[in-house]
Design a protein around this motif. Structure first.
Motif, PDB file in Angstrom:
ATOM      1  N   THR A  53       2.156   3.207  -9.098  1.00 54.13           N
ATOM      2  CA  THR A  53       2.373   3.169  -7.651  1.00 54.13           C
ATOM      3  C   THR A  53       2.944   1.826  -7.231  1.00 54.13           C
ATOM      4  O   THR A  53       2.950   0.869  -8.019  1.00 54.13           O
ATOM      5  N   ASN A  54       3.373   1.756  -5.981  1.00 50.61           N
ATOM      6  CA  ASN A  54       3.828   0.466  -5.448  1.00 50.61           C
ATOM      7  C   ASN A  54       2.777  -0.120  -4.512  1.00 50.61           C
ATOM      8  O   ASN A  54       3.084  -0.781  -3.530  1.00 50.61           O
ATOM      9  N   PHE A  55       1.506   0.162  -4.791  1.00 45.50           N
ATOM     10  CA  PHE A  55       0.382  -0.308  -3.986  1.00 45.50           C
ATOM     11  C   PHE A  55       0.420  -1.840  -3.865  1.00 45.50           C
ATOM     12  O   PHE A  55       0.653  -2.536  -4.839  1.00 45.50           O
ATOM     13  N   LYS A  56       0.220  -2.310  -2.618  1.00 37.53           N
ATOM     14  CA  LYS A  56       0.220  -3.759  -2.417  1.00 37.53           C
ATOM     15  C   LYS A  56      -1.187  -4.336  -2.440  1.00 37.53           C
ATOM     16  O   LYS A  56      -1.383  -5.548  -2.372  1.00 37.53           O
TER      17      LYS A  56
ATOM     18  N   TYR B 120       0.600   3.762  -0.075  1.00 35.76           N
ATOM     19  CA  TYR B 120       1.477   3.506  -1.212  1.00 35.76           C
ATOM     20  C   TYR B 120       2.127   4.787  -1.695  1.00 35.76           C
ATOM     21  O   TYR B 120       1.689   5.886  -1.360  1.00 35.76           O
TER      22      TYR B 120
END
Lengths: 300, 290
Positions: free
Chosen positions: A49-52, A57
């Motif tokens: 994922t592109n979870f910050k 996300y």
């Protein structure tokens, strides 16, 4: 857990006692799964994922893993960590083996000396790092100034060329203590008679060491190699207190990078992928070491 | 006694007296590498900032007066007693739970490993956890503990209990081989349950391993930075090492204050080591070798 319950029903040979044991095993497994396996799986999941670290996300497929191999900073951190681990493992094992050979002889104050050489191991890496940081920043340059030694005049921690050496020195200072004690206990397992027989055969000095002593303490060498390498690959405390990854990211270890960029740098997803790859690397290295060294032990 | 005699005999075999004397002197000199950083820490901790000049003597010469002002100030700045209390609490509770819980797990798994596959699989499953570094689990665990409402001291203790499980399980199941089955069978015939048998027969017999586990667990917990750093960061609670990290900015350029604080942070474990040196070294060696 459902799988286990099914098994209980299937196998009729389970005694009452066995079932009690199974009941006791269940909470152990649940706890271990929840706080070890589950986070490992979640980390793997976040890696896609592109979870910050906050907010929503999206899935990005294998992009994180592809980026990982092109990311300069990640590459640098792997290079630094491996360089550190290899140098540490060699340096620490050579010095601690020499120390152990000395401390195993019939010398005055043997127990006191052994006790003193073990002290660095009990101290916390973070505080030790802070103390050495002062030593590198102020004392060594002052010594260099007074003695006219050029390469000491600037702080080791300030240069990208030497900062990693400073971290090796601090790491080794602590790790040697541990490995020495293990080598000593190894040397004590070598029976008297072996040395006597060996003296009769006229073997002495380095020949005696490499042909007799070393093969016999091989299992302890394996332990030390694996332990030292594993600890060095996970280096964190010393980085935190000595350089914080600097100067110009030259001393970022993998653990430090995961912590720094993953926790507060908004790269939760990306660093999760990094962490998972790091896990695979640790497993592969550990297995290789054990396979390679496991077959080399001498039995008396 | 017998060991001493053996060593005496060794002397003639291993090397000459002169060689031993030279090695002895070298080893004593080598101790300086251990003492120098510690000496520097003590000296700087007692000095005043005005006594710190830019040469070697400025840092390493004795202070003009030995007073404890720096320590009092460091205690106030880093909330020393609170941090010490937290460190003691985390270490103490973790060690007790580890001994009780892991010895039971070691018994349960160790005794049934040969009988049922599920116990054997469980053993390898948990022990393989040794290969998982904390850095790998760190990020998911921070989320998880926050969701579960245990991003605090309780959470840290639970994580320690889980992380030390692979190592301790291996130690306890290994040690179980030294305890004869006959002991349990006798108590079983007397009508004791498995639970009673464990606490009355097995647990006391595991005493030497309890010492090893206690030492290893306590040392790793006491000096650990990463777990409390990421898990308890929102609680305002510190452990001793964590306080050094979190108050680093407050020390500023007052190295005397910082070193007084470092010395205070090192002191408890140093005192503990001086008292239980033998047990600590034995514990560490046992843990590594077994």
């Amino acid at each position: 857990m459902g799988k286990e319950k099914k098994k209980v029903r299937e196998i009729k040979t389970w005694s009452r006692n066995d079932k009690i044991f199974l009941g006791l095993l269940a909470p152990v497994l649940v706890l271990f799964f929840c706080f070890n396996t589950l986070p490992l799986m979640k980390g793997f999941y976040y890696g896609f994922t592109n979870f910050k670290g906050y907010g929503s996300y999206d899935f990005v497929g294998l992009r994180n893993f592809q980026d990982l191999f092109q990311d300069v900073r990640v590459g640098k951190s792997y290079l630094f960590t491996f360089k550190y681990a290899v140098v540490m493992t060699i340096l620490v094992n050579v010095i601690s083996l020499i120390l152990a050979l000395g401390l195993n002889r019939e010398i005055k104050g043997k127990n006191t000396l052994r006790g003193i050489y073990f002290v660095p191991n009990i101290l916390g890496g973070l505080v030790v790092g802070y103390i050495f940081s002062f030593l590198f920043t102020y004392i060594l340059p002052a010594v260099g100034e007074a003695a006219g030694i050029d390469f000491l005049k600037n702080s080791m921690l300030a240069s990208t060329k030497t900062a990693w050496i400073a971290i090796v020195i601090v790491g080794a200072w602590q790790a040697i203590a541990m490995n020495t004690i293990i080598y000593i206990s190894g040397l004590q397992t070598v029976p008297e008679e072996v040395y006597e027989a060996c003296m009769l055969d006229g073997a002495a000095g380095t020949k005696k060491f490499f042909k007799i002593t070393f093969p016999l303490i091989m299992p302890f060498f394996t332990i030390n190699l694996v332990l030292c390498m594993k600890n060095a690959l996970m280096v964190f405390d010393q980085i935190m207190s000595l350089t914080k990854g600097g100067p110009s990211q030259s001393t970022e270890s993998i653990s430090y990078l995961i912590y720094n960029n993953g926790m507060s740098g908004g790269q939760f997803g990306f660093q999760s992928a990094n962490a998972f790859v790091f896990f695979i690397v640790i497993v592969v290295i550990s297995f290789m070491q054990m396979k390679f060294l496991g077959g080399k032990e001498e039995q008396l | 006694m017998e060991k001493k005699k053996k060593i005496k005999k060794h002397q003639g075999v291993v090397g000459s007296k002169t060689a031993n004397r030279i090695i002895n002197i070298l080893l004593v000199i080598g101790c300086l590498t251990i003492f120098l950083p510690l000496y520097m820490t003590i000296i700087i901790a007692f000095k005043k900032p005005s006594e710190m000049t830019n040469d070697v003597a400025g840092a390493l010469a004795f202070p003009k007066t030995w007073n404890l002002d720096n320590f009092a100030e460091a205690m106030r700045v880093t909330d020393f007693w609170h941090s010490l209390g937290n460190s003691l609490l985390l270490t103490g509770v973790t060690v007790v739970i580890c001994i009780l819980f892991h010895s039971l797990a070691g018994y349960v798994i160790g005794r049934k490993m040969g009988r049922h596959g599920i116990f054997k699989i469980s053993y390898y499953y948990i022990v393989s956890g040794m290969f998982v570094p904390f850095a790998v689990l760190m990020m998911p665990l921070v989320k998880q503990t926050a969701q579960m409402g245990i991003a605090n001291r309780l959470g840290v203790i639970i994580l320690y209990v889980v992380f030390f499980m692979p190592m301790n399980l291996m130690l306890y199941t290994g040690y179980l081989k030294n305890i004869p089955l006959a002991l349990e069978e006798a108590s079983c015939i007397d009508g004791a349950t498995a639970w009673q048998t464990f606490w009355q027969i097995i647990f006391p017999n595991m005493k030497p391993m309890h010492a090893t586990v206690a030492v290893l667990t306590a040392m790793s917990t006491w000096n650990d930075v990463m777990t409390p750093l990421v898990i308890m960061s929102g609680t305002g609670q510190n452990t001793l090492p964590l306080a050094q990290l979190n108050f680093q900015t407050q020390f500023g350029t007052n190295y005397n204050l910082a070193f007084a604080s470092y010395l205070l942070a090192l002191l408890p474990i140093l005192v503990f080591y001086i008292i239980c040196q033998k047990q600590i070294i034995n514990g560490v060696v046992n843990g590594a070798v077994k």
